[in-house]
Scaffold this motif. Sequence first.
Motif: not given
Length: 261
Positions: A221-240
């Motif tokens: 949970i973050a107060r800031g914004a995510p980057t697209d690469m971070a979201l691609s990694q999160a999807t691949a690594l099963n992280i919310t």
Amino acid sequence: MTKEIVTHTILKANGLRLEEVEDCVVQEIPLTVHYNREEIATLLCSPSQTEELTLGFLLNEGFIQTPNDVYELRQDPADHLVWVEGKPCLLQKELMSKRFVSACCGKSRASFCFANDVLMVKPLASTYSISLEEAYKYAGFLQNHLPLFQATGGVHSGGVGYQGEVVLTSYDIGRHNVFDKLNGSAFRSGIQLENHVIFFSGRVSSEILLKVAKMKVPILIARGAPTDMALSQATALNITVIGFAREQRLNIYTCPERVIV
């Protein structure tokens, strides 16, 4: 908190009027880490939880894996030096050449650029979930428990939560250091982070996402914004990944099944 703050005489402008005042500034130190008598890195950081920072850094870089890997840790606070004696690391030189690690920008590397990232990061199997109200509670903690930020405006902060309770906290001038301190604190306390939440005051870059993945934490949970690469990694690594989190609003970007209304 007093040792984290120094005062400077400054000129404060209000319109065309200048006034000399005393201003609070956050302290920054260079912490040089040695592992098995080899100088590994100099971390620019806040002078708090430096042992936890050292352990978390060595964990995230693959030098150590369990408490039994650490034989001795000693510090020279005056000269900002720390020495760790531990289990021999066969890939020590390959994992880390001596370097200076910036507090604000980390190592600035592409996704999974280093071999130890590929070896250490795997998709998470955790089915841990939290309620939306619990997510709001952690976001509110970030907003309401930042005295050093309120005094100086110069630090990031973060914490680890479990079942609605805050179990660990950290703060630092460097956003990467916040995660290393949390990881080192959990390491020392024997806390397994697989079924926990990390909350963080900053934005979510790919480097931050990799820190979370190495810690095996399923929800960020973050107060800031995510980057697209971070979201691609999160999807691949099963992280919310949850971003723009405030007391009663947030965005769920990946793996939304872990957040229950």
